[in-house]
Motif scaffolding. Structure first.
Motif, PDB file in Angstrom:
ATOM      1  N   PRO A  57       0.812  -1.222   0.000  1.00  0.00           N
ATOM      2  CA  PRO A  57       0.000   0.000   0.000  1.00  0.00           C
ATOM      3  C   PRO A  57       0.847   1.274   0.000  1.00  0.00           C
ATOM      4  O   PRO A  57       0.473   2.266  -0.632  1.00  0.00           O
ATOM      5  CB  PRO A  57      -0.814  -0.115   1.300  1.00  0.00           C
ATOM      6  CG  PRO A  57      -0.906  -1.585   1.554  1.00  0.00           C
ATOM      7  CD  PRO A  57       0.388  -2.171   1.050  1.00  0.00           C
ATOM      8  N   LEU A  58       1.988   1.233   0.708  1.00  0.00           N
ATOM      9  CA  LEU A  58       2.889   2.384   0.724  1.00  0.00           C
ATOM     10  C   LEU A  58       3.446   2.649  -0.667  1.00  0.00           C
ATOM     11  O   LEU A  58       3.553   3.784  -1.109  1.00  0.00           O
ATOM     12  CB  LEU A  58       4.080   2.102   1.644  1.00  0.00           C
ATOM     13  CG  LEU A  58       4.044   2.564   3.086  1.00  0.00           C
ATOM     14  CD1 LEU A  58       5.387   2.264   3.731  1.00  0.00           C
ATOM     15  CD2 LEU A  58       3.760   4.049   3.179  1.00  0.00           C
ATOM     16  N   ILE A  92       2.103   1.742  -3.521  1.00  0.00           N
ATOM     17  CA  ILE A  92       1.029   2.180  -4.412  1.00  0.00           C
ATOM     18  C   ILE A  92       0.751   3.671  -4.197  1.00  0.00           C
ATOM     19  O   ILE A  92       0.638   4.447  -5.145  1.00  0.00           O
ATOM     20  CB  ILE A  92      -0.240   1.329  -4.176  1.00  0.00           C
ATOM     21  CG1 ILE A  92       0.033  -0.122  -4.584  1.00  0.00           C
ATOM     22  CG2 ILE A  92      -1.435   1.896  -4.923  1.00  0.00           C
ATOM     23  CD1 ILE A  92      -0.988  -1.113  -4.053  1.00  0.00           C
ATOM     24  N   GLN A  93       0.662   4.055  -2.938  1.00  0.00           N
ATOM     25  CA  GLN A  93       0.410   5.460  -2.620  1.00  0.00           C
ATOM     26  C   GLN A  93       1.545   6.348  -3.151  1.00  0.00           C
ATOM     27  O   GLN A  93       1.300   7.413  -3.734  1.00  0.00           O
ATOM     28  CB  GLN A  93       0.263   5.620  -1.098  1.00  0.00           C
ATOM     29  CG  GLN A  93      -0.325   6.935  -0.670  1.00  0.00           C
ATOM     30  CD  GLN A  93      -0.340   7.080   0.853  1.00  0.00           C
ATOM     31  OE1 GLN A  93       0.689   7.250   1.491  1.00  0.00           O
ATOM     32  NE2 GLN A  93      -1.509   6.991   1.445  1.00  0.00           N
TER      33      GLN A  93
END
Lengths: 424, 424
Positions: free
Chosen positions: A79-80, A82-83
């Motif tokens: 998620p990191l 992707i962000q």
């Protein structure tokens, strides 16, 4: 998901504990300084940085602007990634909806293809259609490769159409290079109207390690001044020799002199910090990567008495690039080891834009603490970082996991900043 | 860390599955559309959005621009929060090194103080010195409160010094409001040379829910057109009445008419989608928060026959704000429940800048599926989202966990965009 973390196996960890404590205590200054720097010089789109932790110093030894190894990152921190990929795209090309990833040519390396597919998925999850183009001459139609993870990697031949490159009809405004151009700047990518990120000039055909480390030293000096530390604690000493011909015995005199100078410079710093270790230097090709043309030297005699095999090895790097400029760099010991066998573990830190998105250790069981782990044919086991690099915890010990990872992230960002200045 | 996820307990989940599948299939369009929107209208600094999932529709019912509840987020996703906070600060005030958080006044609410301390730590980990200032008149010196988590929350009196506010000598350029100003715009915060984020105009003293939902409907229309869906699937119908005096029996005629109209509008949509449920509307104060002045109505007679107690309740909101404007909104059923007891679970999604950083469910065991869970005195158990909202997985089922969370994140961002337009 693994949760083990290598141990620092040296008694001389005083300076590192002090450095980690100092980074923590000055975290606000550190982060404000970085924010200011990124306003002045935007970060490259992505990068990975190899670090060495000697206990008495923590320094980068290689900065890769076309990172592979995304498959080795902890899935928990995707998620990191992707962000951060979203933030990177927003800054580089905010209206992009699609991205064409230009791959390395070594299509038989399944580890690389795993990384490529992971990278492609990061962009898909970030909301961009992403496809992978190959520069290989012998790829005339799409090729699907089954990967050990159970995924597939779909490679398609890159074609030129006027001032654009494409995969069939897929010709997006954003072309992301994941090829370090060790083989030179490919004609197919020259003069495009599309935006190539990072630019062709970031490839090893143009880049020199000595330029990077010159910038790194300037960055380290400024950073060290900001938080009041000795810059040597975060940077390897470097010298550069031009025009070294390893096949000609006389061609190496500049190299011998620089190795000798470097060994005594290191010895002085070791004396200053009471470090009871033998200094060593690393001699490497000023361009190129993949660990070819790299040599570890503890005495100038080793340079003067190179045998034919060693000379030949140093004379060629990846894809036949002839070595002429040579970087003489302070060798930094690796005192992070894992398990009872004392397997050497080297951190590699990944960044997208200026965000640290994770990393992993290269863990190697049969190699020494003063050797290069990223050498051809060397086998390593990746060990994903158990924690992210952006959660420092001032209440905990300076060398507690989140704080050690934070320190990695700080030093890796110094190298990222050096790369940003190099490209600007 | 919990890994349980509520179940949709309705047979009528066809439309939602379709919506989730549609969002997934159009993810590239969705994200490109959002990127374009954020270029036109920058996102608020932070926000939380309450959603309702009825199986046949998924819609926001409240958008909080001064979010509390950060302590209820999954600790595993704090790195996402920290990274997004860094991005938010970079956009809002890139040279800020310190932040003064202006708190709500309810200093006896330990849950709120846990949230405040979590928020403060997010900024500290992001590299900003962060301190908490209180507007309370009766706070003349710093107060340390021990929290159930074992942490401490340190509240300090906010003082005015010329055109700046400060805590002692601490007077940073960035003042972050975490107070929704239901009690009005405090004089101490007017005319500051410091940057107040979000601006005072984002407080409930200025903001009207009807404005927000007017913007929301426009956003939902545009979004629905982009991905070709019925906007009703993602938005509650709304009507607004001005000047409703609940204490005066004749003052409510506009309200009665609007409630009647709304009930028949909902009935039409239910008929269109073959939904065998009784329509209901929610009547709420057009300003304010904390669930005061909120009423659930299934028949216009309930409005016409309000008793004195109900009238009094509707006449006052938080901190004595008199209700005059009233929002009549389609009630959205909650068909997400948890466990054997069928505890009602409502998602709340958190954002920093335009990044979705996590969320949690308000889980309530003793309340109906058509009632408001965020009501005064209502007890809920927070259940942190087990997964982040930015990892959609097209290979998985549309209602698989990462995809349901992705859908939450999309709808929450629609509300965020409405708030952005509202503030611009």
């Amino acid at each position: 998901m693994t949760t083990s973390v290598p141990h620092l196996t040296t008694a001389m960890n005083g300076p590192i504990l002090e450095l980690e404590a100092h980074l923590l205590a000055n975290q606000m200054l550190v982060e404000a300084w970085f924010r200011e720097q990124w306003l002045l010089t935007p970060a490259p789109f992505y990068a990975s940085v190899d670090l060495r932790n000697a206990g008495f110093k923590l320094a980068p030894v290689d900065t890769n602007l076309f990172p592979a190894g995304f498959n080795n990152l902890n899935p928990a921190f995707m998620p990191l990634c992707i962000q951060a990929a979203q933030a990177a795209v927003e800054r580089a090309c905010p209206r992009a909806r699609r991205v064409l990833i230009v791959a390395e040519n070594h299509t038989r390396n399944l580890f690389y293809l795993e990384s490529l597919e992971t990278l492609r998925q990061i962009f898909e999850q970030a909301g961009l259609e992403a496809r992978i183009g190959s520069l290989r001459d012998d790829l005339s139609e799409p090729m699907e490769v089954d990967l050990p993870s159970g995924k597939q990697c779909y490679l398609e031949p890159l074609i030129r159409k006027g001032d654009r490159v494409a995969i069939g009809d897929f010709s997006p405004c954003l072309v992301l290079l994941n090829n370090d151009l060790s083989g030179g700047r490919p004609a197919i990518l020259e003069g495009l109207e599309q935006q190539i990120i990072p630019p062709l000039s970031a490839g090893w055909s143009d880049r020199k390690k000595s330029d990077h480390f010159n910038h790194y030293h300037a960055v380290a000096q400024e950073f060290a001044k900001t938080i009041d530390i000795d810059p040597w604690l975060v940077s390897p000493l470097s010298l550069q020799c031009g025009e070294v011909n390893f096949m000609d015995r006389d061609g190496g005199e500049c190299l011998a002199v620089n190795v000798e100078n470097m060994l005594s410079l290191i010895a002085e710093k070791y004396a200053e910090y009471n470090i009871d270790k033998e200094p060593f230097v690393v001699v490497k090709a000023d361009s190129g990567t993949y660990g070819m043309g790299i040599m570890t030297v503890k005495s100038v005699d080793e340079i003067r008495n190179l045998n034919r095999k060693q000379r030949t090895k140093m004379s060629s790097a990846k894809e036949g690039l002839v070595v002429d400029n040579v970087l003489v760099q302070e060798g930094v010991y690796t005192f992070e080891t894992l398990g009872d066998q004392g397997a050497v573990a080297e951190p590699v830190v990944y960044m997208m834009d200026h965000f640290v998105v994770g990393g992993f250790y290269r863990v190697h069981t049969s190699r020494g603490i003063d050797e290069n782990l990223n050498a051809p044919g060397m086998h390593f086991e990746p060990l994903a970082f158990a924690q992210p690099c952006n959660t420092p915890d001032k209440q905990d010990m300076p060398d507690a996991e989140p704080n050690r990872f934070y320190a990695y992230g700080v030093i890796a960002r110094l190298a990222l900043l050096a790369a940003a200045r190099e490209l600007s």
